[in-house]
Design an enzyme around this catalytic site. Structure first.
Site, PDB file in Angstrom:
ATOM      1  N   LYS A  88      47.617  42.166  37.500  1.00  0.00           N
ATOM      2  CA  LYS A  88      48.647  42.328  38.468  1.00  0.00           C
ATOM      3  C   LYS A  88      48.698  43.613  38.989  1.00  0.00           C
ATOM      4  CE  LYS A  88      51.011  38.331  37.583  1.00  0.00           C
ATOM      5  NZ  LYS A  88      51.515  37.587  38.688  1.00  0.00           N
ATOM      6  N   GLU A 110      60.098  41.382  41.032  1.00  0.00           N
ATOM      7  CA  GLU A 110      60.771  40.335  40.153  1.00  0.00           C
ATOM      8  C   GLU A 110      59.519  40.380  38.949  1.00  0.00           C
ATOM      9  OE1 GLU A 110      59.036  39.523  42.687  1.00  0.00           O
ATOM     10  OE2 GLU A 110      57.453  38.577  41.602  1.00  0.00           O
ATOM     11  N   SER A 377      43.038  37.110  32.859  1.00  0.00           N
ATOM     12  CA  SER A 377      43.766  37.796  33.582  1.00  0.00           C
ATOM     13  C   SER A 377      44.527  38.945  33.042  1.00  0.00           C
ATOM     14  CB  SER A 377      44.867  37.009  34.229  1.00  0.00           C
ATOM     15  OG  SER A 377      45.597  36.093  33.208  1.00  0.00           O
TER      16      SER A 377
HETATM   17  C1  LIG Z   1      48.402  38.021  32.390  1.00  0.00           C
HETATM   18  C2  LIG Z   1      48.740  37.278  33.341  1.00  0.00           C
HETATM   19  N1  LIG Z   1      48.240  36.358  33.846  1.00  0.00           N
HETATM   20  C3  LIG Z   1      48.536  35.235  34.654  1.00  0.00           C
HETATM   21  C4  LIG Z   1      49.718  35.424  35.288  1.00  0.00           C
HETATM   22  C5  LIG Z   1      50.379  34.286  36.143  1.00  0.00           C
HETATM   23  O1  LIG Z   1      50.261  34.995  37.639  1.00  0.00           O
HETATM   24  P1  LIG Z   1      49.436  34.422  38.675  1.00  0.00           P
HETATM   25  O2  LIG Z   1      49.462  32.969  38.659  1.00  0.00           O
HETATM   26  O3  LIG Z   1      50.169  34.813  39.840  1.00  0.00           O
HETATM   27  O4  LIG Z   1      48.242  35.165  38.374  1.00  0.00           O
HETATM   28  C6  LIG Z   1      50.632  36.435  34.664  1.00  0.00           C
HETATM   29  C7  LIG Z   1      52.034  36.623  35.416  1.00  0.00           C
HETATM   30  O5  LIG Z   1      52.962  37.158  34.624  1.00  0.00           O
HETATM   31  C8  LIG Z   1      50.041  37.564  33.687  1.00  0.00           C
HETATM   32  O6  LIG Z   1      50.775  38.312  33.326  1.00  0.00           O
END
Ligand SMILES: Cc1ncc(COP(=O)(O)O)c(C=O)c1O
Length: 396
Positions: A88, A110, A377
């Site tokens: 993020k 948000e 992620s």
């Molecule tokens: C660590 C992590 N991975 C994935 C996501 C999912 O978001 P996005 O699909 O936009 O990557 C989030 C959302 O808060 C997150 O904190």
């Protein structure tokens, strides 16, 4: 190049917002286009990504995990090692530098899992901007470590009790705030969702993930991965890692949605697998809705995937068949979480655990000569209380 000038990816995207927001979206589009062409802005973004976020994030060959599964070689793109612990931050660095350039002093955002909120609060502190984060009551409860982090960083966290008290409701409130305070306020959306230009802007800020990973795979393995896997909430880490692989047809791309308690239960957040097109948060895209077209309540053990919509580019990629979207249940995600912890010494975020669960299923059907690149992620520290609860362990 997609989207077109009006912000459409095929049939999806666009701007479905109150008239009062149209000038603000136009102002943002212009400012973003100018910033994209400004070498000084690009240098500034790169500077913070390198020296503040810690990029490039490494690609790591998960040899022990791969051995245990006995199929394809699994590689992890370590977005969990970024400052603040998730992908993020890539997007918030970009958007807040843009906000400062536009002279906006107040930031609203948000957050679901809290990672976008923490990343926004972090960069707002760095740049000296006032920051207000809207968060659903349910998420405040299950992601309490992140709520405290945001407050430590000087952000005001506003509890949203309407609806299911999750990301959808927080986004409604943040948009309402933006409509009211549009002259001095910049709205930082945390995923590739929302009205144009957010889906394209967030994708471009996140595309660094796949750009780095493609080079790193070539350098480390001497070949592109056979398959790239990422979880899909709104879809920003997935679009980020997919984008530079999209033209490479030999690379299979797979998005993993939250299967919750199973697709048959309606207790899930598998928008692309079980939804149909509709309008949510300013864009036309797949959406989980009931027969009357009302947005359906959703469920996932992971707060960041608990969202009934999805970014419009994913809807386009689903229909075109370029990306395959599968699901992983809460249980499968938890299993993947524990497996990575025990085999590699890495606690993944529960969102990332869904990607991992998907990759584990795919890897088992592939051979040792093949490889899978997984977008890890975020890190799992924020999810420790949730995981402990599933194990019946009380944390002091
Ligand atoms: C660590 C992590 N991975 C994935 C996501 C999912 O978001 P996005 O699909 O936009 O990557 C989030 C959302 O808060 C997150 O904190």
């Amino acid at each position: 190049m997609l989207p077109d000038k009006r912000g459409y990816f095929g049939a999806y995207g666009g701007r479905f917002v109150p008239e009062t927001l149209m000038p603000a979206l136009e102002e943002l589009t212009q400012a973003y286009q100018q910033a994209q062409q400004d070498a000084a802005f690009q240098r500034e973004v790169s500077y913070y990504l390198k020296h503040y976020v810690g990029r490039p994030s490494p690609v790591y060959r998960a040899a022990a995990l791969s051995k245990k599964i006995g199929g394809a070689d699994i590689y992890l793109k370590r977005e969990d090692l970024n400052h603040t612990g998730a992908h993020k931050i890539n997007n918030t660095v970009g958007q807040l530098l843009l906000a400062r350039r536009m002279g906006k002093k107040r930031i609203v955002a948000e957050t679901g899992a809290g990672q976008h909120g923490v990343a926004t609060a972090t960069v707002a502190a760095l740049l000296g901007l006032q920051c207000v984060v809207y968060m659903g009551e349910e998420d405040i409860y299950r992601q309490s470590p992140n709520v405290f982090r945001m407050r430590l960083l000087g952000a005001e966290v506003v509890k949203v009790s309407s609806g299911s008290g999750t990301l959808k409701d927080a986004m409604n409130e943040a948009m309402r705030d933006w409509v009211t305070n549009v002259r001095n306020t910049f709205y930082v959306i945390g995923s590739v969702a929302g009205p144009h230009p957010y889906p394209v802007m967030v994708r471009n800020f996140q595309a660094i993930i796949g750009e780095e990973a493609r080079e790193q795979m070539l350098a480390q393995r001497g070949a592109l991965p056979d398959c790239v896997v990422a979880c899909v909430g709104g879809g920003s880490n997935a679009m980020g890692i997919f984008y530079h692989f999209l033209p490479l047809q030999e690379v299979k791309l797979v998005g993993v949605e939250a299967g919750g308690l199973g697709l048959h239960t309606e207790q899930h957040a598998a928008t692309l697998n079980a939804g149909r097109p509709g309008v949510l948060h300013g864009a036309y895209s797949y959406l989980l809705q009931d027969v009357a077209g009302q947005v359906r309540p959703v469920h996932s053990i992971s707060a960041g995937l608990d969202y009934p919509g999805v970014g419009p580019e994913h809807s386009y990629l689903k229909d075109s068949g370029r990306v395959q979207y599968i699901t992983a249940t809460d249980e499968e995600a938890l299993e993947a979480f524990h497996l990575l912890a025990r085999t590699e010494g890495i606690l993944p975020a529960l969102e990332s655990s869904h990607a991992l669960a998907g990759a584990i299923k795919l890897a088992a059907q592939m051979n040792k000569q093949q490889s899978i690149l997984v977008c890890l992620s975020g890190r799992g520290d924020k999810d420790v209380p949730t995981v402990a609860k599933t194990m019946g362990v009380e944390l002091i």
